[in-house]
Design an enzyme around this catalytic site. Structure first.
Site, PDB file in Angstrom:
ATOM      1  N   GLU A 157      61.396 -10.062  31.147  1.00 50.04           N
ATOM      2  CA  GLU A 157      61.889 -10.456  29.829  1.00 50.04           C
ATOM      3  C   GLU A 157      61.908 -11.972  29.767  1.00 50.04           C
ATOM      4  O   GLU A 157      62.308 -12.639  30.732  1.00 50.04           O
ATOM      5  CB  GLU A 157      63.296  -9.911  29.591  1.00 50.04           C
ATOM      6  CG  GLU A 157      63.956 -10.389  28.295  1.00 50.04           C
ATOM      7  CD  GLU A 157      65.367  -9.841  28.122  1.00 50.04           C
ATOM      8  OE1 GLU A 157      65.630  -8.720  28.600  1.00 50.04           O
ATOM      9  OE2 GLU A 157      66.205 -10.551  27.527  1.00 50.04           O
ATOM     10  N   GLU A 167      68.209 -18.084  22.316  1.00 50.15           N
ATOM     11  CA  GLU A 167      69.318 -17.156  22.466  1.00 50.15           C
ATOM     12  C   GLU A 167      70.628 -17.932  22.559  1.00 50.15           C
ATOM     13  O   GLU A 167      70.703 -19.008  23.145  1.00 50.15           O
ATOM     14  CB  GLU A 167      69.139 -16.299  23.722  1.00 50.15           C
ATOM     15  CG  GLU A 167      70.129 -15.159  23.839  1.00 50.15           C
ATOM     16  CD  GLU A 167      69.858 -14.274  25.035  1.00 50.15           C
ATOM     17  OE1 GLU A 167      70.251 -13.095  24.996  1.00 50.15           O
ATOM     18  OE2 GLU A 167      69.267 -14.762  26.021  1.00 50.15           O
TER      19      GLU A 167
END
Length: 344
Positions: free
Chosen positions: A144, A149
């Site tokens: 990932e 974020e």
């Protein structure tokens, strides 16, 4: 003539061979456009996820049809695309959660240069957990990559990797600050290895105040690097469609070290989403002085304050994916090293 002395003809063959080898190597280092996700066909290239949030967020992900009906996904300003959340409904804390959108690209990639031109993001709002990221099958075995974020009132972007075991990074050769070096997604509360950005303008309200900018992620078999360029300082080669990472200077995140990138990352789909609370934002609610003063818990705040999320939206100008291929003709490149504050 000594029989051991090479003839002129043989020397010329050696020269040609060397030229072919080095010429081929140079050609293979050029990025060519593979896919452009933008404009009226943008959402045609994505699937809308409607299942339970894997991060246990207080969120109700809606379908493409419902998102269009509710105005949560569709055309934005200046030909860009809009992805928002419900900001009008007061909820019960036992309800499915606030309606939002999570989209995943229909196409997947292994390696490439991913250039996202984003004008607005949902970050820096209590209760939110927005992300632009990618991942492969059988998480975390195919890896990932989190490009954008953050949670709650954070104002620094967090870039991170999540993998299976035996992957660590050094944290050198970057402007960001390494937070953790072990990328194993099954350790430390699934934290992975991450670096925080070196500039506030790369996330949240400060990002939005400058009309955003460009995030560029280069993924090779040796490393994964992430750059951020504010709107006023986008490299000309990106604007011209001939991106050359070797000219961009030090990245904000440089993920390489004791990690075989090739065996840990493969077949990634690109994701945009905005969730609420969940495994990260809810768990750090009490340690966020701005947010904890608003409500005792993350879920109670998100349920009772819909108008707080009016600015929790993405405005995406484009996402371009480049892959390695033969070098373009030198005449196709526009000279100059100046920057241009435009969409790409």
């Amino acid at each position: 003539m000594n029989s051991m002395t090479p003839s002129f003809s043989n020397l010329w063959h050696y020269v040609l061979l060397i030229l072919l080898i080095f010429g081929s190597s140079a050609a293979a280092s050029t990025y060519n456009l593979d896919t452009k996700l933008a404009g009226s066909s943008f959402f045609d290239n994505f699937n809308f996820y409607t299942g339970p949030d894997p991060t246990n967020g207080f969120v109700n992900y809606v379908s493409a049809a419902e998102a269009a009906t509710l105005g949560l996904a569709g055309p934005g300003p200046n030909g860009a695309m809009y992805i928002g959340v419900d900001h009008s409904t007061t909820l019960s804390t036992s309800a499915p959660g606030r309606k939002s959108v999570r989209i995943s690209s229909k196409k997947s990639w292994t390696h490439g240069l991913f250039i996202a031109d984003i004008a607005h993001m949902p970050g820096g709002i209590c209760g939110t957990w927005p992300a632009f990221w990618s991942f492969g099958p059988n998480w975390p075995n195919s890896g990932e990559i989190d490009v954008i974020e953050g949670v709650n009132s954070n104002h620094d972007n967090l870039m991170s990797l999540h993998t299976s075991s035996d992957c660590t990074v050094a944290g050198s050769g970057q402007t960001g600050t390494l937070q953790s070096n072990n990328c194993d997604g099954n350790l430390n509360g699934n934290a992975g290895c991450g670096s925080t950005a070196s500039t506030d303008s790369s996330y949240g309200a400060s990002f939005n105040a400058i009309s955003g900018g460009v995030y560029a992620t280069e993924w090779t078999s040796q490393y994964i690097k992430i750059w951020f360029f504010p709107r006023s300082n986008i490299p000309q080669d990106i604007t011209n469609g001939v991106p050359d990472p070797e000219t961009w200077g030090t990245p904000q995140a440089n993920f390489q070290g004791s990690c075989d990138i090739a065996s840990h990352f493969a077949n990634h789909n690109l994701i945009f989403d905005t969730t609420f609370c969940g495994d990260w934002a809810a768990n750090v609610w009490s340690s966020d002085p701005v947010c904890k003063s608003k409500a005792p818990t993350c879920v109670s705040y998100v349920a009772s304050n819909p108008s707080a999320f009016i600015d929790a939206y993405w405005i995406i100008n484009s996402v371009k994916v480049y892959t390695l291929g033969p070098a373009a003709s030198s005449t196709s490149k526009k000279p100059g090293s100046s920057t241009k504050a435009t969409n790409i």
